[in-house]
Design a protein around this motif. Structure first.
Motif, PDB file in Angstrom:
ATOM      1  N   LEU A   1     -20.383   7.403  21.857  1.00 47.17           N
ATOM      2  CA  LEU A   1     -19.270   6.997  21.018  1.00 47.17           C
ATOM      3  C   LEU A   1     -19.490   5.590  20.473  1.00 47.17           C
ATOM      4  CD1 LEU A   1     -16.478   8.188  23.467  1.00 47.17           C
ATOM      5  CD2 LEU A   1     -17.371   9.427  21.495  1.00 47.17           C
ATOM      6  N   VAL A   2     -19.228   5.423  19.182  1.00 47.47           N
ATOM      7  CA  VAL A   2     -19.370   4.116  18.549  1.00 47.47           C
ATOM      8  C   VAL A   2     -18.120   3.835  17.733  1.00 47.47           C
ATOM      9  CG1 VAL A   2     -20.700   2.678  16.981  1.00 47.47           C
ATOM     10  CG2 VAL A   2     -21.873   4.336  18.454  1.00 47.47           C
ATOM     11  N   GLU A   3     -17.418   2.770  18.094  1.00 45.96           N
ATOM     12  CA  GLU A   3     -16.204   2.385  17.399  1.00 45.96           C
ATOM     13  C   GLU A   3     -16.525   1.428  16.246  1.00 45.96           C
ATOM     14  OE1 GLU A   3     -15.176   2.415  21.910  1.00 45.96           O
ATOM     15  OE2 GLU A   3     -16.810   1.723  20.603  1.00 45.96           O
ATOM     16  N   SER A   4     -15.665   1.435  15.240  1.00 42.25           N
ATOM     17  CA  SER A   4     -15.767   0.495  14.131  1.00 42.25           C
ATOM     18  C   SER A   4     -14.387   0.299  13.529  1.00 42.25           C
ATOM     19  CB  SER A   4     -16.755   0.992  13.075  1.00 42.25           C
ATOM     20  OG  SER A   4     -16.306   2.214  12.516  1.00 42.25           O
ATOM     21  N   GLY A   5     -14.281  -0.727  12.677  1.00 40.16           N
ATOM     22  CA  GLY A   5     -13.036  -0.932  11.953  1.00 40.16           C
ATOM     23  C   GLY A   5     -12.165  -2.061  12.474  1.00 40.16           C
ATOM     24  N   GLY A   6     -12.571  -2.680  13.565  1.00 43.03           N
ATOM     25  CA  GLY A   6     -11.789  -3.789  14.076  1.00 43.03           C
ATOM     26  C   GLY A   6     -11.913  -5.014  13.181  1.00 43.03           C
ATOM     27  N   GLY A   7     -11.082  -6.015  13.465  1.00 43.90           N
ATOM     28  CA  GLY A   7     -11.144  -7.236  12.683  1.00 43.90           C
ATOM     29  C   GLY A   7      -9.912  -8.073  12.882  1.00 43.90           C
ATOM     30  N   LEU A   8      -9.754  -9.032  11.994  1.00 48.37           N
ATOM     31  CA  LEU A   8      -8.621  -9.954  12.027  1.00 48.37           C
ATOM     32  C   LEU A   8      -7.616  -9.538  10.959  1.00 48.37           C
ATOM     33  CD1 LEU A   8      -7.271 -12.621  12.944  1.00 48.37           C
ATOM     34  CD2 LEU A   8      -8.700 -13.782  11.239  1.00 48.37           C
ATOM     35  N   VAL A   9      -6.364  -9.447  11.336  1.00 47.85           N
ATOM     36  CA  VAL A   9      -5.318  -9.054  10.402  1.00 47.85           C
ATOM     37  C   VAL A   9      -4.044  -9.820  10.738  1.00 47.85           C
ATOM     38  CG1 VAL A   9      -4.575  -7.102  11.839  1.00 47.85           C
ATOM     39  CG2 VAL A   9      -4.166  -7.041   9.372  1.00 47.85           C
ATOM     40  N   GLN A  10      -3.240 -10.064   9.735  1.00 42.38           N
ATOM     41  CA  GLN A  10      -1.971 -10.739   9.962  1.00 42.38           C
ATOM     42  C   GLN A  10      -0.937  -9.762  10.517  1.00 42.38           C
ATOM     43  OE1 GLN A  10      -0.891 -12.662   6.255  1.00 42.38           O
ATOM     44  NE2 GLN A  10      -1.826 -14.580   6.938  1.00 42.38           N
ATOM     45  N   ALA A  11       0.018 -10.295  11.220  1.00 40.38           N
ATOM     46  CA  ALA A  11       1.116  -9.477  11.741  1.00 40.38           C
ATOM     47  C   ALA A  11       1.782  -8.732  10.587  1.00 40.38           C
ATOM     48  CB  ALA A  11       2.128 -10.346  12.464  1.00 40.38           C
ATOM     49  N   GLY A  12       2.078  -7.466  10.828  1.00 38.14           N
ATOM     50  CA  GLY A  12       2.645  -6.621   9.794  1.00 38.14           C
ATOM     51  C   GLY A  12       1.617  -5.840   9.007  1.00 38.14           C
TER      52      GLY A  12
ATOM     53  N   SER B   1      -2.224  -3.680   8.530  1.00 36.49           N
ATOM     54  CA  SER B   1      -2.745  -2.400   9.005  1.00 36.49           C
ATOM     55  C   SER B   1      -4.250  -2.464   9.175  1.00 36.49           C
ATOM     56  CB  SER B   1      -2.418  -1.283   7.998  1.00 36.49           C
ATOM     57  OG  SER B   1      -1.026  -1.109   7.863  1.00 36.49           O
ATOM     58  N   LEU B   2      -4.741  -1.638  10.070  1.00 39.23           N
ATOM     59  CA  LEU B   2      -6.166  -1.414  10.256  1.00 39.23           C
ATOM     60  C   LEU B   2      -6.367   0.050  10.606  1.00 39.23           C
ATOM     61  CD1 LEU B   2      -7.495  -4.378  12.456  1.00 39.23           C
ATOM     62  CD2 LEU B   2      -8.110  -3.909  10.096  1.00 39.23           C
ATOM     63  N   ARG B   3      -7.537   0.556  10.261  1.00 33.14           N
ATOM     64  CA  ARG B   3      -7.902   1.888  10.708  1.00 33.14           C
ATOM     65  C   ARG B   3      -9.196   1.813  11.497  1.00 33.14           C
ATOM     66  NH1 ARG B   3      -9.265   7.629   7.687  1.00 33.14           N
ATOM     67  NH2 ARG B   3     -11.241   6.580   7.181  1.00 33.14           N
TER      68      ARG B   3
ATOM     69  N   ASN C   1     -13.177  17.095  13.061  1.00 32.50           N
ATOM     70  CA  ASN C   1     -14.262  17.688  13.848  1.00 32.50           C
ATOM     71  C   ASN C   1     -15.506  17.964  13.008  1.00 32.50           C
ATOM     72  OD1 ASN C   1     -12.806  17.531  16.199  1.00 32.50           O
ATOM     73  ND2 ASN C   1     -12.123  19.672  16.149  1.00 32.50           N
ATOM     74  N   ALA C   2     -15.322  18.140  11.713  1.00 32.41           N
ATOM     75  CA  ALA C   2     -16.480  18.344  10.838  1.00 32.41           C
ATOM     76  C   ALA C   2     -17.326  17.082  10.722  1.00 32.41           C
ATOM     77  CB  ALA C   2     -16.018  18.798   9.468  1.00 32.41           C
ATOM     78  N   LYS C   3     -16.671  15.932  10.909  1.00 35.71           N
ATOM     79  CA  LYS C   3     -17.381  14.650  10.807  1.00 35.71           C
ATOM     80  C   LYS C   3     -17.627  14.015  12.177  1.00 35.71           C
ATOM     81  CE  LYS C   3     -15.619  13.486   6.213  1.00 35.71           C
ATOM     82  NZ  LYS C   3     -14.864  12.484   5.398  1.00 35.71           N
ATOM     83  N   ASN C   4     -17.255  14.708  13.235  1.00 34.59           N
ATOM     84  CA  ASN C   4     -17.411  14.167  14.591  1.00 34.59           C
ATOM     85  C   ASN C   4     -16.792  12.781  14.720  1.00 34.59           C
ATOM     86  OD1 ASN C   4     -18.839  16.487  15.148  1.00 34.59           O
ATOM     87  ND2 ASN C   4     -20.633  15.450  15.977  1.00 34.59           N
ATOM     88  N   THR C   5     -15.613  12.625  14.180  1.00 34.72           N
ATOM     89  CA  THR C   5     -14.984  11.310  14.135  1.00 34.72           C
ATOM     90  C   THR C   5     -13.513  11.408  14.521  1.00 34.72           C
ATOM     91  OG1 THR C   5     -16.504  10.596  12.391  1.00 34.72           O
ATOM     92  CG2 THR C   5     -14.506   9.297  12.698  1.00 34.72           C
ATOM     93  N   VAL C   6     -13.066  10.406  15.251  1.00 33.55           N
ATOM     94  CA  VAL C   6     -11.655  10.267  15.555  1.00 33.55           C
ATOM     95  C   VAL C   6     -11.182   8.931  15.000  1.00 33.55           C
ATOM     96  CG1 VAL C   6     -12.081   9.284  17.850  1.00 33.55           C
ATOM     97  CG2 VAL C   6      -9.904  10.417  17.374  1.00 33.55           C
ATOM     98  N   TYR C   7      -9.938   8.890  14.550  1.00 40.01           N
ATOM     99  CA  TYR C   7      -9.396   7.716  13.891  1.00 40.01           C
ATOM    100  C   TYR C   7      -8.150   7.217  14.623  1.00 40.01           C
ATOM    101  CZ  TYR C   7     -12.224   9.708  10.141  1.00 40.01           C
ATOM    102  OH  TYR C   7     -13.253  10.246   9.407  1.00 40.01           O
ATOM    103  N   LEU C   8      -7.884   5.936  14.438  1.00 47.07           N
ATOM    104  CA  LEU C   8      -6.624   5.377  14.880  1.00 47.07           C
ATOM    105  C   LEU C   8      -6.095   4.511  13.741  1.00 47.07           C
ATOM    106  CD1 LEU C   8      -4.639   5.187  17.272  1.00 47.07           C
ATOM    107  CD2 LEU C   8      -5.724   3.000  17.846  1.00 47.07           C
TER     108      LEU C   8
END
Length: 120
Positions: A4-15, A17-19, A74-81
């Motif tokens: 498993l490899v996560e991505s998409g983190g970072g710095l964001v202001q309150a209020g 969004s990130l995926r 499942n077609a892309k073998n990816t889960v999102y948040l």
């Protein structure tokens, strides 16, 4: 076995969004329930959200319910948040995890995490 490899983190202001994304390699991704967990500085790792192998059932911690959405392709073998209305208390390292069987329970496979920082 699944990697498993996560991505998409970072710095964001309150209020804001990130995926987050979690790409899985290995066999039979669609057989695994998937979960997201997080660990804030000085705190224990905690459950955030989980999705069943089919995507038909989802589960959330009370602290993120109504703000976060877990999904999988499942077609892309990816889960999102998808994380909306982020708060400073959401700051943590977020981990993706996989397990055979139901979505709630002990997870067997873990990624290395992606850091999310929410500024006030």
């Amino acid at each position: 076995q699944v990697q498993l490899v996560e991505s998409g983190g970072g710095l964001v202001q309150a209020g804001g969004s990130l995926r987050l994304s979690c790409a899985a390699s290995g066999r039979a991704f669609s057989r695994y329930a998937m979960g997201w967990f997080r660990q804030a500085p000085g705190k224990e790792r905690e459950f955030v959200a989980a999705v069943s192998w089919s995507g038909g059932n989802t589960y959330y911690a009370d602290s993120v319910k109504g703000r976060f959405t877990i999904s999988r392709d499942n077609a892309k073998n990816t889960v999102y948040l998808q994380m909306n209305s982020l708060k400073p208390e959401d700051t943590a390292v977020y981990y993706c995890a996989a397990r055979g069987g139901p979505a709630l329970g002990q997870y067997d496979y873990w990624g290395l995490g992606t850091r999310v920082t929410v500024s006030s």
